[in-house]
Enzyme design. Sequence first.
Site, mmCIF file in Angstrom:
data_model
loop_
_atom_site.group_PDB
_atom_site.id
_atom_site.type_symbol
_atom_site.label_atom_id
_atom_site.label_comp_id
_atom_site.label_asym_id
_atom_site.label_seq_id
_atom_site.Cartn_x
_atom_site.Cartn_y
_atom_site.Cartn_z
ATOM 1 N N GLU A 49 -26.603 -21.810 31.663
ATOM 2 C CA GLU A 49 -26.147 -23.288 31.456
ATOM 3 C C GLU A 49 -24.724 -22.888 30.805
ATOM 4 O O GLU A 49 -24.501 -22.439 29.577
ATOM 5 C CB GLU A 49 -27.080 -23.747 30.124
ATOM 6 C CG GLU A 49 -27.307 -25.387 30.169
ATOM 7 C CD GLU A 49 -27.562 -25.898 31.471
ATOM 8 O OE1 GLU A 49 -27.127 -27.204 31.625
ATOM 9 O OE2 GLU A 49 -28.232 -25.487 32.291
ATOM 10 N N ASP A 60 -22.672 -32.347 20.756
ATOM 11 C CA ASP A 60 -22.481 -31.217 20.216
ATOM 12 C C ASP A 60 -22.505 -30.991 18.564
ATOM 13 O O ASP A 60 -21.744 -31.607 17.951
ATOM 14 C CB ASP A 60 -21.371 -30.357 21.011
ATOM 15 C CG ASP A 60 -21.601 -30.159 22.508
ATOM 16 O OD1 ASP A 60 -22.746 -30.146 22.789
ATOM 17 O OD2 ASP A 60 -20.337 -30.013 23.095
#
Length: 268
Positions: A49, A60
Amino acid sequence: MERYESLFAQLKERKEGAFVPFVTLGDPGIEQSLKIIDTLIEAGADALELGIPFSDPLADGPTIQNATLRAFAAGVTPAQCFEMLALIRQKHPTIPIGLLMYANLVFNKGIDEFYAECEKVGVDSVLVADVPVEESAPFRQAALRHNVAPIFICPPNADDDLLRQIASYGRGYTYLLSRAGVTGAENRAALPLNHLVAKLKEYNAAPPLQGFGISAPDQVKAAIDAGAAGAISGSAIVKIIEQHINEPEKMLAALKAFVQPMKAATRS
């Protein structure tokens, strides 16, 4: 896209789950980033990924934001990321490669153009983190035109409608969220996801991989015990890169030492 199907079939035969690491392409620089990815695969990663550095990463946590900043500091561009992807694919012909990114990067290139480029370099799936299922039509249609699996996030509070949509539109795998919020290894995953997994299975969704807060082998085992096809670990891996930023060889050794027991935990 077919690479996911053959991976899951092989794992099933071997009675194993998938261990999938996440890293940002180009962190801390192109050359070391390619070595990191080789190391992850050698240590037992079943799929990759990968993030493309972006200036405004909403989902994030600080660890992955720092990875993005390091890649920017090294001058890494999206075009270079695609060159890296082509190199990774050339060297590792069978491993599924997924991108985890934001819509702006897709828009910058043009939606169709972006997925065509993915197909060209051998990317198997794309998860556009800031595009909800109900706005995903232009993305998933372009993805399928270019044999790229559109990946959808299944949140812990998904209702029946959402589960049906994810099952119907998603390909490759389903990104099963351990919890809501931003990514990070500090926030350990601790939700029984059995009911979601059962529903996804009932609706014939792509195999679920559990992500967010996966930082220890016992969590990988728990995800698989709950019925997930495997687990994705990002922040914990990126943290290792950060901790050994000035010791490239030590960094690779530490990554290997982290991934091996995570992969071992997928074997029942």
